[in-house]
Write an enzyme that holds these catalytic residues in place. Structure first.
Site, short mmCIF file in Angstrom:
data_model
loop_
_atom_site.label_atom_id
_atom_site.label_comp_id
_atom_site.label_asym_id
_atom_site.label_seq_id
_atom_site.Cartn_x
_atom_site.Cartn_y
_atom_site.Cartn_z
N ASN A 212 73.64 31.12 94.43
CA ASN A 212 72.58 31.38 93.45
C ASN A 212 72.16 30.07 92.80
OD1 ASN A 212 74.20 30.97 90.91
ND2 ASN A 212 75.39 32.62 91.87
N LYS A 291 79.28 28.33 113.91
CA LYS A 291 77.91 28.47 113.43
C LYS A 291 77.18 29.58 114.21
CE LYS A 291 73.62 26.00 112.81
NZ LYS A 291 72.79 24.89 113.25
N ASP A 309 85.33 41.68 89.78
CA ASP A 309 84.72 41.22 88.54
C ASP A 309 85.77 40.48 87.71
OD1 ASP A 309 83.69 41.16 85.80
OD2 ASP A 309 82.07 42.37 86.65
N ILE A 310 85.63 39.14 87.67
CA ILE A 310 86.69 38.31 87.09
C ILE A 310 86.81 38.55 85.58
CG2 ILE A 310 87.49 35.94 86.73
CD1 ILE A 310 85.73 35.16 89.21
N PHE A 327 78.69 36.30 79.78
CA PHE A 327 77.25 36.03 79.74
C PHE A 327 76.58 37.18 80.49
CE2 PHE A 327 75.89 31.72 78.32
CZ PHE A 327 77.10 31.31 77.80
N LYS A 341 77.03 45.85 79.37
CA LYS A 341 78.08 45.00 79.98
C LYS A 341 79.18 44.70 78.97
CE LYS A 341 75.36 42.87 83.61
NZ LYS A 341 74.49 41.78 84.04
N LYS A 345 82.65 45.95 80.36
CA LYS A 345 83.60 44.91 80.77
C LYS A 345 84.65 44.64 79.69
CE LYS A 345 80.25 42.77 83.90
NZ LYS A 345 80.27 41.78 84.97
O1 PMT Z 1 74.31 27.19 85.23
P1 PMT Z 1 72.94 27.07 84.60
O2 PMT Z 1 71.90 26.61 85.60
O3 PMT Z 1 72.97 26.23 83.34
O4 PMT Z 1 72.46 28.55 84.19
C1 PMT Z 1 73.13 29.23 83.18
C2 PMT Z 1 73.32 30.70 83.55
C3 PMT Z 1 71.97 31.39 83.59
C4 PMT Z 1 74.02 30.85 84.91
C5 PMT Z 1 74.25 31.32 82.41
O5 PMT Z 1 73.60 31.20 81.17
C6 PMT Z 1 74.57 32.78 82.69
O6 PMT Z 1 73.83 33.69 82.37
N1 PMT Z 1 75.75 33.00 83.32
C7 PMT Z 1 76.19 34.35 83.79
C8 PMT Z 1 75.48 34.69 85.05
C9 PMT Z 1 75.90 36.05 85.61
O7 PMT Z 1 76.54 36.09 86.60
O8 PMT Z 1 75.54 37.08 84.86
P2 PMT Z 1 75.84 38.62 85.27
O9 PMT Z 1 75.03 39.39 84.28
O10 PMT Z 1 75.60 38.85 86.74
O11 PMT Z 1 77.39 38.78 85.00
C10 PMT Z 1 77.91 39.25 83.75
C11 PMT Z 1 79.23 38.57 83.45
O12 PMT Z 1 80.20 38.94 84.45
C12 PMT Z 1 79.20 37.08 83.43
O13 PMT Z 1 79.99 36.63 82.36
C13 PMT Z 1 79.82 36.67 84.78
O14 PMT Z 1 80.47 35.41 84.66
C14 PMT Z 1 80.81 37.78 84.98
N2 PMT Z 1 81.14 38.09 86.39
C15 PMT Z 1 80.19 38.55 87.25
C16 PMT Z 1 80.54 38.88 88.55
C17 PMT Z 1 81.88 38.71 88.97
N3 PMT Z 1 82.28 38.99 90.21
N4 PMT Z 1 82.79 38.24 88.11
C18 PMT Z 1 82.45 37.94 86.84
O15 PMT Z 1 83.31 37.49 86.06
#
Ligand code: PMT
Length: 408
Positions: A212, A291, A309-310, A327, A341, A345
């Site tokens: 991403n 490949k 989901d960590i 976030f 969330k 979570k």
């Molecule tokens: O890195 P930059 O370019 O500065 O951009 C910043 C950002 C936009 C990436 C950052 O501000 C941000 O929003 N980070 C979280 C991105 C994300 O994965 O959001 P989500 O809504 O999909 O996930 C929700 C939460 O679950 C997040 O805290 C994520 O870290 C966590 N997660 C998600 C999936 C997973 N398998 N494990 C997780 O822990």
């Protein structure tokens, strides 16, 4: 007496030669509003942009300029000033002032003061964007960072020279906000903070992956803000092209599973976990060892499996830190989805950002809606380092509130 964390602090404001020197007048006023005792030291260059009399009126004390000035030395000599200062804040700091600071020059009062003082130094750069991005300036800044000098800004946008880009002096209120955080170290003293940042790459074959657009800037800024608040910081970073904030322990990973393992290995004993990484929600069920050849496929189906989901695993696990922050990256219904969330979570706080169309991912600036069980706050668009400091202030406040409720 102001209840600002800066109240009663003694700050030498160093003003160097830059068109942004006019902002130092407002900065001095804002610092005094916080209850700060200010003494001003100007370089000769600064006097070409703003008069010492203006800064004298605003600070309430004579402005010092000359190193070898008998009158000034008899009032408060440079050694006395060096001892008096709790902080030296150079704002604006021109490219030349930064270079001279790196060299340890003592050829004017401001530089001699910096050499003679044991006070921490903060530098708010202001210069043309080409001067800012010049490798010479960047090398100088790296050296200052390594020596523990704190950088405040710069911001980006329209410049006095008519160009656009990085190098603008931050607004006085933003510099004051940064100083509040810096001048009160120890809010997280003795605490351990774990942060994830950046994207994850999920391999399809040895050369291709699902990833991403996360650059890691937001998570790295959070790591720096936590470190500046006195915490011991471990930063688990996906593949990014960023240098490690000084004083931060960094672990590099690539995939969601590697990030999960690194988090689970580090999480015990942490006070705060901040999950800023854009962890891939899916990974290819299997990754090819060779490949994939284009010629052998008309179409190609990828079978995907969800990743763990960590942040949820940490928030519900045995080693749960006292405070878990997630976030949320959303393209619509930002607050509603984030609230969902937060609950689902089992987080203490969530920082939601709108993403897409140049917002959030990879941008230098960001805005956040921060939500916790019984409150919320909007942090408006700002450079990520500044936004991270403001978010860290909110986290510390809610972390303290939670701890004091649990201990009462
Ligand atoms: O890195 P930059 O370019 O500065 O951009 C910043 C950002 C936009 C990436 C950052 O501000 C941000 O929003 N980070 C979280 C991105 C994300 O994965 O959001 P989500 O809504 O999909 O996930 C929700 C939460 O679950 C997040 O805290 C994520 O870290 C966590 N997660 C998600 C999936 C997973 N398998 N494990 C997780 O822990």
């Amino acid at each position: 007496m102001s209840d600002s964390p800066l109240a009663g602090k003694q700050i030498v404001v160093g003003v160097s030669g830059s068109i942004a020197a006019y902002k130092s007048a407002d900065l001095i006023r804002r610092l005094r509003d916080e209850g700060v005792e200010v003494r001003v030291v100007m370089t000769q260059g600064a006097t070409e942009f703003i008069t010492p009399l203006t800064l004298q009126s605003l600070s309430g004390h004579p402005v010092a300029i000359e190193l070898l000035d008998a009158d000034q030395e008899s009032a408060m000599g440079h050694i006395a000033l060096a001892r008096w200062a709790d902080w030296i804040l150079i704002a604006p700091a021109s490219a030349d002032t930064i270079a001279r600071l790196v060299q340890g020059r003592a050829d004017d009062l401001l530089m001699a003061l910096c050499l003679a003082s044991e006070a921490p130094i903060a530098v708010a750069p202001a210069m043309n964007n080409k001067m800012w991005s010049n490798p010479a300036t960047q090398d100088n800044l790296n050296q200052l960072r390594q020596r523990g000098v704190q950088l405040i800004g710069p911001g980006s946008g329209d410049q006095a020279c008519g160009e656009q880009g990085e190098g603008r002096l931050l607004e006085p209120l933003d510099i004051v906000a940064a100083m509040k955080q810096l001048a009160v170290p120890g809010l997280l003293q003795g605490r351990h903070v774990l942060i994830t940042a950046g994207p994850t790459y999920e391999p399809i074959d040895p050369v291709r992956f699902i990833g991403n657009r996360s650059s890691g800037k937001m998570g790295f800024a959070m790591a720096q803000a936590a470190q500046q608040a006195g915490a011991e910081v471990t930063l688990i970073a996906g593949p990014v092209a960023l240098s490690t904030p000084s004083g931060v322990r960094r672990v590099d990973v690539e995939t969601a599973e590697q990030m999960r393992e690194a988090v689970l290995r580090s999480v015990a004993g942490k006070a705060i976990f901040i999950s800023c990484a854009a962890v891939s929600d899916f990974r290819p069920l299997s990754s090819e060892s060779e490949k994939i050849k284009k010629a052998t496929h008309d179409t190609l189906m990828l079978e995907l499996a969800p990743t763990v989901d960590i942040v949820s695993e940490v928030a519900t696990g045995d080693n749960r830190p006292d405070f878990v922050v997630g976030f949320a990256a959303e393209t619509r219904h930002v607050a509603d989805y984030a609230r969902d969330k937060l609950k689902r979570k089992k987080l203490d706080m969530i920082a939601a950002n709108e993403v897409g169309e140049g917002k959030g991912f990879a941008a230098d600036d960001n805005a956040l809606q921060v939500i916790w069980a019984d409150g919320s706050q909007t942090l408006p668009l700002a450079p990520k380092p500044q936004l991270a400091r403001d978010l860290m202030t909110l986290i510390i406040r809610q972390f303290d509130a939670k701890n004091s409720t649990e201990n009462s």
